[in-house]
Design a protein around this motif. Structure first.
Motif, PDB file in Angstrom:
ATOM      1  N   ASP A 181       0.818  -1.206   0.000  1.00  0.00           N
ATOM      2  CA  ASP A 181       0.000   0.000   0.000  1.00  0.00           C
ATOM      3  C   ASP A 181       0.855   1.261   0.000  1.00  0.00           C
ATOM      4  O   ASP A 181       0.468   2.291  -0.566  1.00  0.00           O
ATOM      5  N   THR A 238      -0.220   8.484  -8.970  1.00  0.00           N
ATOM      6  CA  THR A 238      -1.215   8.057  -9.963  1.00  0.00           C
ATOM      7  C   THR A 238      -0.778   6.822 -10.722  1.00  0.00           C
ATOM      8  O   THR A 238      -1.336   6.517 -11.756  1.00  0.00           O
ATOM      9  N   ASP A 298      -0.621   3.340 -12.127  1.00  0.00           N
ATOM     10  CA  ASP A 298      -1.585   2.257 -12.289  1.00  0.00           C
ATOM     11  C   ASP A 298      -0.813   0.983 -12.606  1.00  0.00           C
ATOM     12  O   ASP A 298      -0.011   0.968 -13.519  1.00  0.00           O
ATOM     13  N   THR A 349     -19.568   3.170 -15.212  1.00  0.00           N
ATOM     14  CA  THR A 349     -18.174   2.795 -15.396  1.00  0.00           C
ATOM     15  C   THR A 349     -18.036   1.858 -16.588  1.00  0.00           C
ATOM     16  O   THR A 349     -18.805   0.913 -16.734  1.00  0.00           O
ATOM     17  N   ASN A 397      -7.289  11.035 -12.932  1.00  0.00           N
ATOM     18  CA  ASN A 397      -8.356  10.272 -12.282  1.00  0.00           C
ATOM     19  C   ASN A 397      -8.432  10.717 -10.827  1.00  0.00           C
ATOM     20  O   ASN A 397      -7.590  10.376 -10.009  1.00  0.00           O
ATOM     21  N   CYS A 398      -9.453  11.497 -10.526  1.00  0.00           N
ATOM     22  CA  CYS A 398      -9.563  12.087  -9.195  1.00  0.00           C
ATOM     23  C   CYS A 398      -9.819  11.045  -8.114  1.00  0.00           C
ATOM     24  O   CYS A 398      -9.629  11.326  -6.928  1.00  0.00           O
ATOM     25  N   ALA A 399     -10.253   9.840  -8.508  1.00  0.00           N
ATOM     26  CA  ALA A 399     -10.534   8.797  -7.515  1.00  0.00           C
ATOM     27  C   ALA A 399      -9.299   7.989  -7.174  1.00  0.00           C
ATOM     28  O   ALA A 399      -9.277   7.304  -6.152  1.00  0.00           O
ATOM     29  N   SER A 400      -8.256   8.047  -8.010  1.00  0.00           N
ATOM     30  CA  SER A 400      -7.100   7.169  -7.805  1.00  0.00           C
ATOM     31  C   SER A 400      -5.964   7.843  -7.060  1.00  0.00           C
ATOM     32  O   SER A 400      -5.030   7.177  -6.636  1.00  0.00           O
ATOM     33  N   ILE A 401      -6.018   9.165  -6.895  1.00  0.00           N
ATOM     34  CA  ILE A 401      -4.929   9.876  -6.220  1.00  0.00           C
ATOM     35  C   ILE A 401      -5.298  10.061  -4.754  1.00  0.00           C
ATOM     36  O   ILE A 401      -6.392  10.528  -4.445  1.00  0.00           O
ATOM     37  N   GLU A 458     -13.770  11.018 -13.049  1.00  0.00           N
ATOM     38  CA  GLU A 458     -14.337  10.805 -11.712  1.00  0.00           C
ATOM     39  C   GLU A 458     -14.272  12.089 -10.880  1.00  0.00           C
ATOM     40  O   GLU A 458     -13.826  12.092  -9.732  1.00  0.00           O
ATOM     41  N   ASP A 494     -15.388  12.398  -7.258  1.00  0.00           N
ATOM     42  CA  ASP A 494     -14.581  11.903  -6.146  1.00  0.00           C
ATOM     43  C   ASP A 494     -13.545  12.917  -5.677  1.00  0.00           C
ATOM     44  O   ASP A 494     -12.738  12.604  -4.800  1.00  0.00           O
TER      45      ASP A 494
END
Length: 689
Positions: free
Chosen positions: A209, A317, A319, A394, A420-424, A465, A468
């Motif tokens: 994580d 960010t 992925d 999605t 991607n505002c949800a992944s940061i 996103e 988010d």
């Protein structure tokens, strides 16, 4: 179910009962409370509840949802089994609901365990199997031993089970690790092995994580640092504690939430910059620290030194499976000039530029009327400085549309930057969007960093996103869009920017406004033109999409779909939309081979099972509609063929709905594609008469 037959005691070992196992008052109370819960739930101690294994598709779905847990646990389970091999036992992993995901063990005992459904796919929650180590550990959230007749259901009383919950860095239960065996082979050290193995999985999860975070390893005794009993906390570049393992909670006496409320300074009186300098050499000696409550520890700091000296934000960010870049970004200046393209990150995970082969809007036409309407509306506002808001589930292709908008605009030769505002992580998104100057925070790069908004200068900024985005940053973004300039963190001069903004979300922003989780003024600033992309199940161009995707996946030897596969595709609801279709076809191309016909056996098993269920349900609904039509018809039953009656029913429904295909399909209980096929077929019949 009476369970497996009684077997003789193991040679040289007297039979064990629950009374033979050391029991503390706390464990006795835990078991008594569990039995009371079972009685209250009405579980039959003779037969238990229905605990039969789930079907293959349910297990497959559970494995997909817990893929990361399985990957971390598998090597630990193998190592644990080596410690208990030939002991008439097995090692199991379950998810947070008690469903067994994976099991390894002695073959003879695996067969015995299967007779009480102790196997992958079965649910061993307390509500299903009564008092048992897995289910009770999930409820009590502590390591749990359930031995012999301590099990509530009699058929399970030949077992002795030691289970420990697996926690994520925020203290949430991920699943349970369990060792179950013949109760006559009970060993007091088994629970210790299970607890240590669960901690090993938790520590792997924490490290995964926070791969780019600074991690502090500590213990009252310096020689215990690096062992499974050490405490570990992850620290962000700003000095905030963002994660902790179970050892850290036990050693500090604080919960995970309480630890995350601290900073490195408030918990240990340390500054992150000084700590990084001290431990830049991996052989640095442990540092003695004292907590506010007087507890004393020795700690060692471990971190990826090149990342912390080059870019603490580089992995924000990233992925999978791409690795974070370490290339420096130029510092943003007040000149407003675009950063040189050669200095900007180019890894695919950041999706920071548009390739020359990106398709334009014309390539999105596929024969569906809804898509054609969306494309037509986009063309009318193209290059008019009107922000576009893309809505839809999605997987419907919102980023594909955003890239097409950019490609057909006057900005096509300038950058396309997707965020991607949800992944940061919330702690990094401000610096990631707006950039920062040298010294903006402890651990910041010496030259600072250009934010995504400045990187998109002259081109298109795609905020995926957007629903988010943290509420605290929405006002900052609104100001940037209104004033057309960005103030980097720690900066003193604003940087002018010229960007075309395209946003996307699967959320209902109006409901979020009512709940006060999204700013109304920002919504109207972004919503120049809101466009809803239809889900795949409501589109009429599935055959065209399939053909295009197959040509992309195998351009030289393109496979073809067999008739059974086409029927499955037509009646499936496609919850994952175009993304799911792409993944299914990619698997089919590999399994079928170049240029071959795709058969049902070439498709994923869970997809085939769900698609066949949908096909069967559609058949039942259509028969019901046909029966209803023949009942009300004024013609004699044999006067018209059945397919003609069906087409008449569908045409009448469409007429009653004033041409609304979606509404007619819902009323009939069939898919839109069924309605379109019926209308086309009836048209062909009419024109031929």
């Amino acid at each position: 179910m009476d369970g497996p037959p009684e077997e003789p005691a193991m040679p040289g070992q007297p039979p064990l009962t629950a009374l033979s196992v050391a029991a503390s008052p706390a464990r006795a109370s835990l078991i008594a409370n569990s039995h009371l819960r079972c009685e209250a739930m009405g579980i039959d101690p003779v037969r238990g509840a229905e605990g039969a294994p789930h079907g293959r598709s349910e297990l497959s779905l559970a494995l997909q949802r817990n893929e990361r847990l399985c990957s971390h646990a598998a090597p630990v389970m193998e190592m644990l089994f080596e410690q208990i091999v030939d002991s008439q036992s097995m090692v199991l992993l379950t998810d947070a609901a008690g469903t067994v995901l994976h099991a390894i063990g002695d073959n003879a005992f695996l067969s015995r365990a299967a007779r009480v459904t102790l196997q992958p796919g079965a649910n061993w929650s307390e509500a299903v199997q009564g008092t048992n180590a897995i289910g009770t550990a999930l409820i009590e959230e502590v390591p749990t031993l359930i031995h012999a007749d301590e099990h509530y259901v009699r058929s399970n009383q030949f077992l002795t089970c030691s289970a420990a919950p697996i926690l994520d860095p925020r203290g949430n239960i991920l699943g349970v690790l369990d060792v179950s065996g013949d109760q006559r082979g009970y060993h007091q050290h088994t629970m210790a092995l299970v607890k240590m193995s669960a901690r090993m999985i938790e520590n792997h999860w924490l490290a995964d994580d926070h791969r780019q975070a600074l991690r502090l390893h500590f213990h009252p005794r310096p020689d215990f640092i690096g062992t499974l009993v050490e405490g570990i906390v992850a620290v962000s570049p700003e000095g905030r504690i963002v994660g902790a393992n179970r050892g850290a909670m036990e050693l500090t006496g604080l919960s995970g939430a309480a630890l995350r409320a601290h900073t490195l300074s408030t918990l240990m009186g340390l500054e992150i910059g000084a700590l990084v300098d001290r431990f830049r050499h991996p052989l640095g000696q442990p540092l003695a620290v004292t907590l506010p409550d007087g507890r004393r520890f020795h700690l060692q700091a471990r971190f990826n030194w090149p990342v912390w000296t080059a870019s603490p934000l580089a992995s924000a960010t990233a992925d999978p499976p791409f690795e974070p870049t370490l290339s420096p970004l130029p510092s943003a200046r007040a000149t407003g000039r675009e950063a040189p393209v050669a200095d900007l990150p180019s890894r695919p995970a950041q999706r920071s530029t548009t390739t020359p082969t990106s398709p334009g809007l014309q390539a999105l036409h596929s024969g569906d009327a809804q898509i054609a309407t969306v494309v037509d509306k986009i063309r009318r506002v193209l290059d008019r400085d009107i922000p576009i808001l893309l809505l839809g589930e999605t997987g419907t292709g919102k980023e594909v549309f955003a890239r097409a908008i950019h490609q057909d605009s006057r900005r096509a030769q300038q950058p396309f930057v997707a965020v991607n505002c949800a992944s940061i992580p919330e702690t990094l998104i401000e610096a990631e969007l707006f950039g920062y100057e040298e010294g903006a925070f402890t651990g910041a790069r010496r030259r600072g960093a250009v934010g995504k908004i400045v990187q998109a200068h002259g081109g298109t900024l795609f905020l995926d996103e957007i629903g988010d985005m943290p509420l605290s940053l929405q006002a900052h973004l609104l100001r940037v869009l209104q004033e057309r300039q960005v103030m980097p963190l720690g900066g003193s001069r604003a940087v002018p920017v010229d960007v075309n903004v395209v946003c996307a979300t699967h959320r209902n922003l109006r409901e979020m406004i009512q709940a006060q989780t999204f700013r109304e003024d920002l919504y109207y600033r972004l919503n120049g033109l809101a466009l809803k992309l239809p889900p795949l199940r409501e589109r009429s161009d599935l055959p065209t999409l399939v053909e295009r995707l197959l040509n992309q996946l195998a351009p030289e030897n393109t496979p073809r779909l067999s008739a059974p596969v086409r029927r499955l595709f037509q009646h499936y609801s496609w919850p994952g939309n175009v993304r799911q279709l792409h993944n299914v076809l990619r698997t089919a191309c590999v399994m079928a081979g170049p240029g071959q016909e795709v058969l049902p056996e070439h498709l994923p098993d869970d997809f085939v099972e769900e698609a066949r269920q949908a096909l069967q349900a559609a058949g039942h609904r259509l028969v019901a509609a046909e029966t209803s039509a023949s009942t009300v018809s004024t013609e004699p039953p044999a006067a018209l063929p059945l397919h003609t009656l069906t087409h008449q029913t569908i045409r009448q429904a469409v007429a009653q709905c004033e041409g609304n295909i979606s509404l007619a399909a819902r009323r009939l209980g069939v898919s839109r594609n069924t309605v379109y096929r019926a209308l086309r077929s009836s048209h062909d019949v009419d024109t031929s008469q």
